[in-house]
Design a protein around this motif. Structure first.
Motif, short mmCIF file in Angstrom:
data_model
loop_
_atom_site.label_atom_id
_atom_site.label_comp_id
_atom_site.label_asym_id
_atom_site.label_seq_id
_atom_site.Cartn_x
_atom_site.Cartn_y
_atom_site.Cartn_z
N LEU A 33 15.67 -24.55 -16.20
CA LEU A 33 16.53 -24.53 -17.38
C LEU A 33 16.14 -25.66 -18.34
O LEU A 33 16.01 -25.46 -19.56
N PHE A 34 15.93 -26.86 -17.77
CA PHE A 34 15.53 -28.01 -18.60
C PHE A 34 14.28 -27.67 -19.41
O PHE A 34 14.18 -27.96 -20.59
N GLN A 35 13.32 -27.03 -18.75
CA GLN A 35 12.04 -26.73 -19.40
C GLN A 35 12.17 -25.63 -20.46
O GLN A 35 11.57 -25.73 -21.53
N VAL A 36 12.95 -24.60 -20.14
CA VAL A 36 13.13 -23.51 -21.13
C VAL A 36 13.79 -24.09 -22.39
O VAL A 36 13.37 -23.80 -23.52
N VAL A 37 14.81 -24.93 -22.19
CA VAL A 37 15.48 -25.55 -23.34
C VAL A 37 14.47 -26.44 -24.09
O VAL A 37 14.46 -26.49 -25.32
N ASP A 38 13.60 -27.14 -23.34
CA ASP A 38 12.58 -27.97 -23.98
C ASP A 38 11.66 -27.12 -24.86
O ASP A 38 11.32 -27.52 -25.98
N ASP A 39 11.27 -25.96 -24.36
CA ASP A 39 10.41 -25.06 -25.13
C ASP A 39 11.13 -24.58 -26.39
O ASP A 39 10.52 -24.47 -27.47
N ILE A 40 12.42 -24.28 -26.25
CA ILE A 40 13.20 -23.81 -27.42
C ILE A 40 13.30 -24.93 -28.45
O ILE A 40 13.08 -24.72 -29.65
N LEU A 41 13.61 -26.14 -27.97
CA LEU A 41 13.76 -27.27 -28.89
C LEU A 41 12.45 -27.58 -29.60
O LEU A 41 12.44 -27.96 -30.78
N ASP A 42 11.33 -27.42 -28.88
CA ASP A 42 10.02 -27.73 -29.48
C ASP A 42 9.78 -26.91 -30.74
O ASP A 42 9.10 -27.37 -31.66
N CYS A 43 10.36 -25.70 -30.78
CA CYS A 43 10.10 -24.89 -31.98
C CYS A 43 11.32 -24.73 -32.87
O CYS A 43 11.25 -24.05 -33.89
N THR A 44 12.46 -25.36 -32.51
CA THR A 44 13.64 -25.23 -33.38
C THR A 44 14.16 -26.57 -33.91
O THR A 44 14.86 -26.59 -34.92
N ALA A 45 13.83 -27.68 -33.24
CA ALA A 45 14.36 -28.99 -33.66
C ALA A 45 13.30 -29.76 -34.44
O ALA A 45 12.10 -29.47 -34.34
N SER A 46 13.77 -30.75 -35.19
CA SER A 46 12.84 -31.53 -36.01
C SER A 46 12.26 -32.70 -35.22
O SER A 46 12.83 -33.12 -34.21
N THR A 47 11.16 -33.22 -35.71
CA THR A 47 10.54 -34.41 -35.10
C THR A 47 11.53 -35.58 -35.09
O THR A 47 11.64 -36.30 -34.10
N ALA A 48 12.30 -35.71 -36.19
CA ALA A 48 13.26 -36.83 -36.28
C ALA A 48 14.32 -36.70 -35.19
O ALA A 48 14.68 -37.69 -34.54
N THR A 49 14.81 -35.49 -34.95
CA THR A 49 15.85 -35.30 -33.92
C THR A 49 15.28 -35.50 -32.53
O THR A 49 15.90 -36.13 -31.67
N LEU A 50 14.08 -34.97 -32.30
CA LEU A 50 13.50 -35.02 -30.95
C LEU A 50 12.97 -36.41 -30.60
O LEU A 50 12.90 -36.78 -29.42
N GLY A 51 12.57 -37.17 -31.63
CA GLY A 51 11.95 -38.47 -31.36
C GLY A 51 10.53 -38.32 -30.83
O GLY A 51 9.92 -39.27 -30.35
N LYS A 52 10.02 -37.10 -30.84
CA LYS A 52 8.63 -36.82 -30.48
C LYS A 52 8.15 -35.69 -31.39
O LYS A 52 8.98 -35.00 -32.02
#
Ligand code: GRG
Length: 310
Positions: A232-251
């Motif tokens: 689950l952690f990884q699937v959410v990570d994949d989703i965030l990688d393409c939906t969240a901004s660099t500023a929000t992710l900090g990466k």
């Protein structure tokens, strides 16, 4: 009775913390524990020690320590023990991030909203930081009184297995080999079970091992939970990688697609990946049913992992 806010059972003397307060208390506690356990920045070789502290302190969600504390709550573990295993797992995690960011791997310049370790210092230092954090993790497990000698040895073995070629490092090797290749669902699941899942599973198991033994049935249920929560952690990570901004992710956001890495989003599309995350959450929660009220922190953490924004 424990006076720690982390394992509080909801007595009049020690009311149970709401999840957000509990999470912040554990995060602050892990920060101060790591600050105490890491070599002082001034100790020779000072540049290496300073860089080890840079890579480990002052950032990160501390998901693996949170899981270790929540699993420790299931088995009545003493916080003084859980803080050691939680720190050891977090040091392995910090090492993996430092090495993962190196030019020979993911080649990234931003981590936790700051320059990556090799950018802030230099590549040879970053390599040694990873090596040293990994060694410190095992030293901590070996030198602390965590359980009877047999069980403590098992804890060391478990963390070594989760970190090595049949765990995190192996998953990273599969990941590096998969760039530009189409993986099918079982192949992608294996890669993530090793790369991300193995350490998350170890965090849960090590936290639980700090307390009273579980029945075989409860142990199997907890491991089932840990495997589902890791994916689950990884699937959410994949989703965030393409939906969240660099500023929000900090990466750096969008790296997976840019690097043509296979992800759950590239394999099944965004909507189906979201549904899959929801299925995994349901399966993780179902595995916790056997623990009743005692599983409450793990339930709350599952929701945190599902709905996290970075
Ligand atoms: C170099 C041996 C070696 C292994 C690297 C785990 C790993 C393998 C690399 C991490 C890189 C990465 C982006 C993996 C995807 C999922 C993941 C582990 C994300 C980072 O973990 P978080 O979100 O990070 O828990 P914070 O910063 O919150 O601690």
């Amino acid at each position: 009775m424990s006076t720690s806010p982390f394992l509080a059972g909801g007595t009049p003397d020690q009311p149970r913390l709401i999840f957000a307060d509990w999470m912040h208390a554990v995060q602050a506690h892990i920060e101060s524990t790591l600050a105490r356990l890491l070599p002082p920045a001034e100790a020779i070789p000072a540049r290496l020690h300073e860089a080890m502290r840079y890579a480990s302190l002052g950032g990160g969600k501390r998901v693996r320590p949170l899981l270790a504390f929540a699993a420790g709550e299931l088995t009545g573990a003493a916080p003084e023990r859980v803080e050691i295993v939680a720190s050891a797992v977090e040091l392995i995690h910090a090492y993996s991030l430092v090495h993962d960011d190196l030019p020979c791997m993911d080649d990234d310049v931003l981590r936790r909203g700051r320059p990556t370790c090799h950018v802030e210092y230099d590549e040879p230092t970053a390599l040694l930081v990873g090596d040293s954090l990994q060694a410190l993790a095992f030293e901590l497990l070996a030198r602390s009184a965590l359980s009877d000698p047999g069980r403590q040895l098992e804890m060391l073995r478990l963390l070594a297995h989760a970190s090595g070629s049949c765990g995190m490092a192996g998953g990273q090797a599969i990941d590096l080999g998969a760039v530009g290749h189409a993986l099918n669902t079982p192949e992608l699941e294996l890669m993530h079970a090793l790369k991300t899942g193995a350490l998350i599973r170890a965090a849960v198991r090590l936290g639980a091992l700090c307390g009273e033994p579980l029945s075989d049935k409860a142990e199997a249920a907890l491991d089932r939970f840990a495997k589902r929560a890791g994916l689950l952690f990884q699937v959410v990570d994949d989703i965030l990688d393409c939906t969240a901004s660099t500023a929000t992710l900090g990466k750096t956001a969008g790296k997976d697609a840019a690097a043509e890495k296979p992800t759950y989003v590239s394999l099944m599309g965004l909507e189906r990946a979201r549904e899959f995350a929801d299925d995994l959450r349901t399966q993780a929660l179902a595995a916790l049913a056997i623990f009743g009220e005692r599983g409450q922190r793990l339930i709350e953490l599952t929701d945190f992992i599902t709905h996290r924004k970075f």
